[in-house]
Design an enzyme around this catalytic site. Structure first.
Site, PDB file in Angstrom:
ATOM      1  N   CYS A   7      17.800  28.899  42.410  1.00  0.00           N
ATOM      2  CA  CYS A   7      16.796  28.690  43.466  1.00  0.00           C
ATOM      3  C   CYS A   7      15.881  29.905  43.558  1.00  0.00           C
ATOM      4  CB  CYS A   7      17.464  28.428  44.814  1.00  0.00           C
ATOM      5  SG  CYS A   7      18.075  26.737  45.011  1.00  0.00           S
ATOM      6  N   HIS A  46      17.590  22.136  44.998  1.00  0.00           N
ATOM      7  CA  HIS A  46      18.980  22.572  44.786  1.00  0.00           C
ATOM      8  C   HIS A  46      19.917  21.369  44.764  1.00  0.00           C
ATOM      9  CE1 HIS A  46      22.441  25.257  44.718  1.00  0.00           C
ATOM     10  NE2 HIS A  46      23.024  24.336  45.485  1.00  0.00           N
ATOM     11  N   GLY A  93      33.273  25.000  32.505  1.00  0.00           N
ATOM     12  CA  GLY A  93      32.724  26.348  32.329  1.00  0.00           C
ATOM     13  C   GLY A  93      31.422  26.588  33.072  1.00  0.00           C
ATOM     14  N   HIS A 100      22.042  22.395  35.917  1.00  0.00           N
ATOM     15  CA  HIS A 100      21.191  22.867  34.822  1.00  0.00           C
ATOM     16  C   HIS A 100      21.674  22.257  33.521  1.00  0.00           C
ATOM     17  CE1 HIS A 100      24.474  25.762  35.403  1.00  0.00           C
ATOM     18  NE2 HIS A 100      24.451  25.959  34.094  1.00  0.00           N
ATOM     19  N   HIS A 102      21.572  22.945  29.459  1.00  0.00           N
ATOM     20  CA  HIS A 102      21.287  23.883  28.379  1.00  0.00           C
ATOM     21  C   HIS A 102      20.657  23.091  27.231  1.00  0.00           C
ATOM     22  CE1 HIS A 102      24.181  27.157  29.706  1.00  0.00           C
ATOM     23  NE2 HIS A 102      24.687  26.135  30.372  1.00  0.00           N
TER      24      HIS A 102
HETATM   25  P1  5GP Z   1      26.745  27.770  32.929  1.00  0.00           P
HETATM   26  O1  5GP Z   1      27.756  28.785  32.465  1.00  0.00           O
HETATM   27  O2  5GP Z   1      26.794  27.600  34.434  1.00  0.00           O
HETATM   28  O3  5GP Z   1      26.778  26.470  32.188  1.00  0.00           O
HETATM   29  O4  5GP Z   1      25.334  28.386  32.558  1.00  0.00           O
HETATM   30  C1  5GP Z   1      24.711  29.376  33.297  1.00  0.00           C
HETATM   31  C2  5GP Z   1      23.767  30.066  32.356  1.00  0.00           C
HETATM   32  O5  5GP Z   1      22.845  30.798  33.135  1.00  0.00           O
HETATM   33  C3  5GP Z   1      24.447  31.075  31.410  1.00  0.00           C
HETATM   34  O6  5GP Z   1      24.195  30.687  30.069  1.00  0.00           O
HETATM   35  C4  5GP Z   1      23.793  32.414  31.773  1.00  0.00           C
HETATM   36  O7  5GP Z   1      23.531  33.213  30.639  1.00  0.00           O
HETATM   37  C5  5GP Z   1      22.515  31.984  32.470  1.00  0.00           C
HETATM   38  N1  5GP Z   1      22.040  32.885  33.505  1.00  0.00           N
HETATM   39  C6  5GP Z   1      22.770  33.435  34.518  1.00  0.00           C
HETATM   40  N2  5GP Z   1      21.995  34.195  35.305  1.00  0.00           N
HETATM   41  C7  5GP Z   1      20.744  34.131  34.782  1.00  0.00           C
HETATM   42  C8  5GP Z   1      19.495  34.717  35.165  1.00  0.00           C
HETATM   43  O8  5GP Z   1      19.372  35.449  36.143  1.00  0.00           O
HETATM   44  N3  5GP Z   1      18.413  34.420  34.380  1.00  0.00           N
HETATM   45  C9  5GP Z   1      18.513  33.602  33.283  1.00  0.00           C
HETATM   46  N4  5GP Z   1      17.398  33.395  32.593  1.00  0.00           N
HETATM   47  N5  5GP Z   1      19.664  33.034  32.906  1.00  0.00           N
HETATM   48  C10 5GP Z   1      20.769  33.296  33.642  1.00  0.00           C
HETATM   49 ZN    ZN Z   2      19.964  26.412  43.752  1.00  0.00          ZN
END
Ligand code: 5GP
Ligand code: ZN
Length: 114
Positions: A7, A46, A93, A100, A102
């Site tokens: 956010c 959000h 994970g 989000h 990827h």
């Molecule tokens: P998750 O582990 O929840 O599937 O993915 C979260 C992703 O967010 C991770 O790949 C991590 O590298 C990325 N991430 C976490 N904090 C930040 C940030 O402040 N900026 C950016 N650009 N990516 C972030």
């Molecule tokens: Zn959020």
């Protein structure tokens, strides 16, 4: 949500390397890339995870996949292929509690994931 990292990125309180934006969706480079192309696509609203999609907000998934279609082409990974992942909950994970997706590309990816 006020203490949510994504956010804060959406609200320009934390900088990001922006790849794509429209009125519903923001996409930016992952800060810790796991592939030559590693982009995160988030709804501006959000929503905690896939499990929090409901009748009122679920249309954003179409907006997100429309964005993924465009981003894949503008990133040049459409021809060789790529992966779209939504890590969910502890076993999935998920480390950031804002929905989000990827986009991972630019190299051959292993399957199954670890
Ligand atoms: P998750 O582990 O929840 O599937 O993915 C979260 C992703 O967010 C991770 O790949 C991590 O590298 C990325 N991430 C976490 N904090 C930040 C940030 O402040 N900026 C950016 N650009 N990516 C972030
Ligand atoms: Zn959020």
């Amino acid at each position: 949500m006020s203490n949510c990292i994504f956010c804060k990125i959406v609200n320009d309180e934390i900088p990001c390397s922006k790849v794509y934006e429209d009125d519903k969706v923001l996409a930016f480079k992952d800060i810790n890339p796991e592939a030559p192309v590693h982009i995160l696509v988030v709804p501006k609203q959000h929503i905690q995870s896939v499990l929090d999609l409901d009748e009122k907000n679920k249309s954003v998934t179409v907006d997100i996949f429309d964005a993924i279609n465009k981003i894949a082409k503008l990133s040049g990974i459409d021809e060789d292929g790529f992966r779209v992942v939504a890590n969910t909950g502890i076993n999935g994970g998920q480390t950031v509690g804002h929905l989000h997706y990827h986009i991972l590309g630019g190299r051959s990816l292993q399957w199954p994931p670890g």
